[in-house]
Design a protein around this motif. Sequence first.
Motif, mmCIF file in Angstrom:
data_model
loop_
_atom_site.group_PDB
_atom_site.id
_atom_site.type_symbol
_atom_site.label_atom_id
_atom_site.label_comp_id
_atom_site.label_asym_id
_atom_site.label_seq_id
_atom_site.Cartn_x
_atom_site.Cartn_y
_atom_site.Cartn_z
ATOM 1 N N ARG A 18 -3.533 12.192 -3.208
ATOM 2 C CA ARG A 18 -4.900 11.667 -3.105
ATOM 3 C C ARG A 18 -5.301 10.943 -4.389
ATOM 4 N NH1 ARG A 18 -9.183 13.602 -5.232
ATOM 5 N NH2 ARG A 18 -8.217 15.651 -5.625
ATOM 6 N N ARG A 19 -4.944 11.531 -5.540
ATOM 7 C CA ARG A 19 -5.273 10.896 -6.817
ATOM 8 C C ARG A 19 -4.429 9.658 -7.050
ATOM 9 N NH1 ARG A 19 -5.224 16.007 -10.657
ATOM 10 N NH2 ARG A 19 -4.753 14.455 -12.269
ATOM 11 N N GLU B 149 -4.011 9.394 -16.014
ATOM 12 C CA GLU B 149 -2.970 10.263 -15.465
ATOM 13 C C GLU B 149 -1.758 10.218 -16.385
ATOM 14 O OE1 GLU B 149 -3.618 12.187 -13.199
ATOM 15 O OE2 GLU B 149 -5.097 11.324 -11.845
ATOM 16 N N ILE C 166 -6.576 4.949 -16.237
ATOM 17 C CA ILE C 166 -6.512 5.757 -15.021
ATOM 18 C C ILE C 166 -6.566 7.237 -15.371
ATOM 19 C CG2 ILE C 166 -4.993 6.430 -13.105
ATOM 20 C CD1 ILE C 166 -4.073 3.482 -13.041
ATOM 21 N N GLU D 47 -3.438 7.703 -4.664
ATOM 22 C CA GLU D 47 -4.055 6.696 -3.797
ATOM 23 C C GLU D 47 -5.287 6.099 -4.482
ATOM 24 O OE1 GLU D 47 -5.803 6.189 0.770
ATOM 25 O OE2 GLU D 47 -5.283 8.178 -0.012
ATOM 26 N N GLU D 48 -6.074 6.944 -5.144
ATOM 27 C CA GLU D 48 -7.242 6.461 -5.872
ATOM 28 C C GLU D 48 -6.827 5.525 -7.010
ATOM 29 O OE1 GLU D 48 -9.121 10.019 -7.130
ATOM 30 O OE2 GLU D 48 -10.015 10.483 -5.177
ATOM 31 N N ALA D 49 -5.728 5.877 -7.683
ATOM 32 C CA ALA D 49 -5.216 5.030 -8.766
ATOM 33 C C ALA D 49 -4.766 3.680 -8.226
ATOM 34 C CB ALA D 49 -4.064 5.727 -9.483
ATOM 35 N N GLU D 50 -4.072 3.700 -7.090
ATOM 36 C CA GLU D 50 -3.642 2.446 -6.450
ATOM 37 C C GLU D 50 -4.842 1.563 -6.124
ATOM 38 O OE1 GLU D 50 -1.263 2.859 -2.992
ATOM 39 O OE2 GLU D 50 0.209 4.162 -3.938
ATOM 40 N N ASN D 51 -5.867 2.186 -5.548
ATOM 41 C CA ASN D 51 -7.056 1.426 -5.156
ATOM 42 C C ASN D 51 -7.737 0.799 -6.371
ATOM 43 O OD1 ASN D 51 -6.674 2.078 -2.473
ATOM 44 N ND2 ASN D 51 -8.038 3.858 -2.522
ATOM 45 N N ARG D 52 -7.757 1.530 -7.470
ATOM 46 C CA ARG D 52 -8.386 0.969 -8.666
ATOM 47 C C ARG D 52 -7.567 -0.181 -9.230
ATOM 48 N NH1 ARG D 52 -10.223 3.911 -14.352
ATOM 49 N NH2 ARG D 52 -11.430 2.123 -15.086
ATOM 50 N N GLN E 17 0.840 -1.188 0.000
ATOM 51 C CA GLN E 17 0.000 0.000 0.000
ATOM 52 C C GLN E 17 0.891 1.260 0.000
ATOM 53 O OE1 GLN E 17 -2.764 0.133 3.216
ATOM 54 N NE2 GLN E 17 -3.961 1.809 2.365
#
Length: 402
Positions: A320-321, A310, A308, A323-328, A273
């Motif tokens: 923050r973005r 980006e 994604i 982190e969102e990319a990682e989660n996806r 993570q």
Amino acid sequence: MAKSDQYDAIILGAGGAGLMCALTAGQRGKRVLVIDHASGPGKKILISGGGRCNFTNVNATSGNAKERYLSANPHFAKSALGRYTPGDFIELVAMHGIAFHEKTLGQLFCDDSARQIVEMLMAECDKSIATGGRVDFAFHAPISAVSHADGRYSVLYNGLNASAPVLVVATGGPSIPKMGATGFAYDLARQFGLKVVEPRPALVPFTLGGDDVLFRELSGVSADVDVQCGKIRFREAALLTHKGLSGPAILQISSYWRHGEPIGIDFLPDQPQGWLRQFKREKPRSSVKSALGSALSARLADILADQIGEACNLADIPDRRLEEAENRLSAWQFTPNGTEGYAKAEVTLGGISTDGLSQKTMEAKTVPGLYCIGEAVDVTGWLGGYNFQWAWASGVAAGLAF
């Protein structure tokens, strides 16, 4: 005029389960007839494991049965698997001088050819003569009718009529119809009043539609992934195909999937993570695409990065973005529009209900002398030798019982 032959048992199907049952009974002095519409024995054995036959799995034990075999009764397979183990079959393979090796996750394969397993089983059938038994075979023999009267089963095939007090159904399920597979076992079960759990393709590739079609551009690309459906997860390779998704991880999860359910894929299961944010700190001028490319094939990295959205340097993307990319990337959602069906399914899920069978002998509780074994029964194992071990174990259970 049909010729009549009398036997101690008639086995329908010369696949793994049928052959195992035949050699077990034959070596106990029984006279057995094995009938199959194919041109020879063990047709599915010959094509399995890329022609090298993944003949068992060291983890296909009674202790793992509830977890690694799917059935309406998850405990049913324990008895047979506990009495005929992977070690028992390995001992038989070694006795015949067949060289083998272990791949990942306990999977055992022949070093040379799957044909060695078929030849071994046939040689074991021939040993029946030494104990006063005999195993006869009838190939190219479609069955015209099966009947039961006065404690005997009669089977009409190729203008011949054989009878026996025991009938063993080992004709498998409808997976791989190009090899002649059908739902004959289910018709026969219903004829004798046994229930059938709705069959469906298992260990089968998914097809994709809608927005997911873009992944077809990556046909031939594979990746080590963690795939999830509900609470079930598998960590193995996935393969992107021109129709959708395949590979061991996908085949495994397909047995648990129902139409309309989403599939989650972690494309980077080894990344901790926060890895993308850490990559940003170490290489701020890098792009998301190059970060993904450090762990994935270039073609897959390109597609995922484009999705994604980006395209700039990591330094210009807020954490923050990222982190969102990682989660996806760790829970990418697919909703398959179907599977490739029985044509590409390695096995069939469902089948003759275990409620009507003895877990110790595989005999029908309400129809004396009728046995059901192997893939025809509602017991389906994981990919990787589990289904062969069920074939061997259920065949032995029946072969010892009559």
